[in-house]
Scaffold this active site. Structure first.
Site, PDB file in Angstrom:
ATOM      1  N   CYS A   1       0.835  -1.209   0.000  1.00 44.19           N
ATOM      2  CA  CYS A   1       0.000   0.000   0.000  1.00 44.19           C
ATOM      3  C   CYS A   1       0.867   1.256   0.000  1.00 44.19           C
ATOM      4  O   CYS A   1       1.835   1.348   0.755  1.00 44.19           O
ATOM      5  CB  CYS A   1      -0.925  -0.007   1.224  1.00 44.19           C
ATOM      6  SG  CYS A   1      -2.037   1.413   1.233  1.00 44.19           S
TER       7      CYS A   1
ATOM      8  N   ARG B   1     -17.548  -3.036  17.911  1.00 45.29           N
ATOM      9  CA  ARG B   1     -16.734  -4.237  17.666  1.00 45.29           C
ATOM     10  C   ARG B   1     -15.381  -4.156  18.336  1.00 45.29           C
ATOM     11  O   ARG B   1     -14.639  -3.192  18.181  1.00 45.29           O
ATOM     12  CB  ARG B   1     -16.529  -4.461  16.172  1.00 45.29           C
ATOM     13  CG  ARG B   1     -15.619  -5.664  15.924  1.00 45.29           C
ATOM     14  CD  ARG B   1     -15.508  -6.063  14.479  1.00 45.29           C
ATOM     15  NE  ARG B   1     -16.803  -6.270  13.909  1.00 45.29           N
ATOM     16  CZ  ARG B   1     -17.255  -5.613  12.853  1.00 45.29           C
ATOM     17  NH1 ARG B   1     -16.523  -4.712  12.265  1.00 45.29           N
ATOM     18  NH2 ARG B   1     -18.458  -5.856  12.392  1.00 45.29           N
TER      19      ARG B   1
ATOM     20  N   CYS C   1     -16.082  -9.962   6.008  1.00 40.45           N
ATOM     21  CA  CYS C   1     -15.452  -8.684   5.681  1.00 40.45           C
ATOM     22  C   CYS C   1     -14.217  -8.937   4.825  1.00 40.45           C
ATOM     23  O   CYS C   1     -13.423  -9.830   5.146  1.00 40.45           O
ATOM     24  CB  CYS C   1     -15.028  -7.968   6.955  1.00 40.45           C
ATOM     25  SG  CYS C   1     -16.352  -7.852   8.165  1.00 40.45           S
TER      26      CYS C   1
ATOM     27  N   CYS D   1     -19.204   1.250   8.531  1.00 32.41           N
ATOM     28  CA  CYS D   1     -18.446   0.688   9.651  1.00 32.41           C
ATOM     29  C   CYS D   1     -17.231   1.605   9.810  1.00 32.41           C
ATOM     30  O   CYS D   1     -16.398   1.678   8.914  1.00 32.41           O
ATOM     31  CB  CYS D   1     -18.025  -0.734   9.290  1.00 32.41           C
ATOM     32  SG  CYS D   1     -16.877  -1.474  10.471  1.00 32.41           S
TER      33      CYS D   1
ATOM     34  N   CYS E   1       0.140   5.107   6.868  1.00 33.78           N
ATOM     35  CA  CYS E   1      -0.491   4.924   8.191  1.00 33.78           C
ATOM     36  C   CYS E   1       0.551   4.298   9.128  1.00 33.78           C
ATOM     37  O   CYS E   1       1.022   3.182   8.877  1.00 33.78           O
ATOM     38  CB  CYS E   1      -1.732   4.039   8.064  1.00 33.78           C
ATOM     39  SG  CYS E   1      -2.858   4.585   6.753  1.00 33.78           S
TER      40      CYS E   1
ATOM     41  N   CYS F   1       0.547   0.560  10.323  1.00 33.29           N
ATOM     42  CA  CYS F   1       0.121  -0.506   9.411  1.00 33.29           C
ATOM     43  C   CYS F   1       1.268  -1.282   8.761  1.00 33.29           C
ATOM     44  O   CYS F   1       2.096  -0.710   8.046  1.00 33.29           O
ATOM     45  CB  CYS F   1      -0.778   0.079   8.325  1.00 33.29           C
ATOM     46  SG  CYS F   1      -1.415  -1.222   7.242  1.00 33.29           S
TER      47      CYS F   1
ATOM     48  N   CYS G   1     -19.065  -7.058   3.807  1.00 30.14           N
ATOM     49  CA  CYS G   1     -18.425  -5.790   4.159  1.00 30.14           C
ATOM     50  C   CYS G   1     -17.117  -5.699   3.381  1.00 30.14           C
ATOM     51  O   CYS G   1     -16.447  -6.716   3.189  1.00 30.14           O
ATOM     52  CB  CYS G   1     -18.151  -5.760   5.667  1.00 30.14           C
ATOM     53  SG  CYS G   1     -17.314  -4.258   6.215  1.00 30.14           S
TER      54      CYS G   1
HETATM   55  S1  SF4 Z   1      -4.215   1.153   6.901  1.00 28.45           S
HETATM   56 FE1  SF4 Z   1      -2.564   0.126   5.782  1.00 28.45          FE
HETATM   57  S2  SF4 Z   1      -3.584  -0.777   3.996  1.00 28.45           S
HETATM   58 FE2  SF4 Z   1      -4.976   0.789   4.831  1.00 28.45          FE
HETATM   59  S3  SF4 Z   1      -4.500   2.665   3.724  1.00 28.45           S
HETATM   60 FE3  SF4 Z   1      -3.228   2.708   5.591  1.00 28.45          FE
HETATM   61  S4  SF4 Z   1      -1.273   1.749   4.946  1.00 28.45           S
HETATM   62 FE4  SF4 Z   1      -2.807   1.243   3.382  1.00 28.45          FE
END
Ligand code: SF4
Length: 320
Positions: free
Chosen positions: A52, A259, A96, A187, A56, A59, A127
């Site tokens: 990705c 949740r 999901c 959600c 974040c 993550c 989901c």
């Molecule tokens: S949480 Fe992870 S998978 Fe989702 S947008 Fe952010 S970096 Fe990408």
């Protein structure tokens, strides 16, 4: 009944209640809207791992962090179907599917539509979490039968900037708007324990509760610090502070599924039971929750049985 507008001060007052008073209030609200002692089981499948482009900080799927997660292609319909069958046999009523994408690309839309139809044909709620959406894409997902779209706001508008810099809070809210405009249930929740203040936790809940239509499902995650991510050395928060957020969420979202999500592996049975007492009535149930471990299904079932909690049954009928 007119919808209540929440202000930060009122939410902070809830947080400041003596712990047992807060739990009692949350459990009372819960029993006004749901049968006592019931749980909804959702299973989450990663349909597209890793790679990705977002940043974040929590993550492991972000390509820029060295977490050992390899980027893979979108899973085939056959694999997803087999996983959904298994989840249903094991008692999950919602399936999901999560893809590590910044946004849904139009070229992937036909495959996603197929997956939604497949899950719906099994009688399960569907989901998806696919990143940002346009109005047209949200409409196409709705037409395919999508029940819920997950898109977390993660934290307060103020603290969000410390955690994600590659897209804005407003963009998140725009996607939620597209989803609701298309008639799909939302959600949306966040992550607790990323170094945020109490005001940030309250601010996140205020943002969601004051949406024109509050989310029907509110996942509250406890940070799992993953080695290789910027939050890897974050200190674990006091478990009672986590339970307080569950209880406050229950009071603010009386009819929503609250949740207990990522981070459950790091919780004792006793802490999970306290979260249920505080009004959590949905758990992820399955081998894996995105890239973090999830307690095994057998252990989950045993815990619910020990607590005398019954699980929800399928609401839709499988197609013949
Ligand atoms: S949480 Fe992870 S998978 Fe989702 S947008 Fe952010 S970096 Fe990408």
């Amino acid at each position: 009944m007119t919808k209540r507008t929440w202000v930060l001060k009122d939410v902070l007052e809830l947080y400041a209640l003596p712990f047992l008073d807060l739990i009692f209030q949350a459990q009372t609200v819960y029993r006004q809207h749901f049968p006592a002692g019931t749980m909804q089981l959702s299973t989450l499948l990663n349909i597209k791992d890793g790679g990705c482009p977002e940043d974040c900080h929590y993550c492991p799927q972000a390509a820029r962090y060295h977490t050992g997660v390899k980027a893979k292609k979108l899973l085939s319909k056959e694999v997803v179907s087999q996983q959904a069958h298994t989840a249903r046999e094991l008692g999950a009523t919602r399936f999901c599917m999560g893809a590590a994408w910044r946004e849904l690309k139009d070229r992937d839309l036909p495959a996603i539509v197929d997956l939604i139809k497949e899950v719906r044909s099994l009688g399960m709620e569907s989901c998806m979490t696919l990143g940002m959406l346009t109005d047209e894409q949200a409409q196409a997902l709705k037409e395919a039968g999508l029940d819920y779209y997950n898109h977390n706001v993660d934290s307060s508008p103020e603290y969000y900037k410390e955690i994600i810099t590659t897209r804005t809070y407003d963009e998140r809210l725009q996607t939620l708007q597209c989803v609701q405009d298309a008639g799909i249930k939302v959600c949306s929740g966040g992550i607790i324990g990323m170094g945020e203040t109490l005001e940030d936790r309250a601010g996140m809940l205020v943002t969601l509760a004051n949406l024109a239509q509050p989310p029907e499902s509110v996942p509250i995650n406890r940070l799992v610090p993953v080695p290789g991510t910027p939050l890897e050395n974050t200190e674990t928060i006091d478990p009672f502070d986590f339970v307080r957020t569950i209880a406050v969420a229950r009071i603010m979202f009386p009819t929503a599924r609250v949740r207990l999500s990522a981070g459950r592996t790091t919780m004792s049975d006793e802490l999970q039971a306290l979260c249920f007492m505080a009004g959590a009535n949905s758990i992820f149930y399955g081998e894996k929750l995105l890239m973090t471990g999830n307690p095994e299904m057998v252990k989950d079932r045993a815990l619910l049985q020990r607590l005398g909690i019954s699980v929800d049954q399928l609401v839709n009928q499988p197609q013949a």
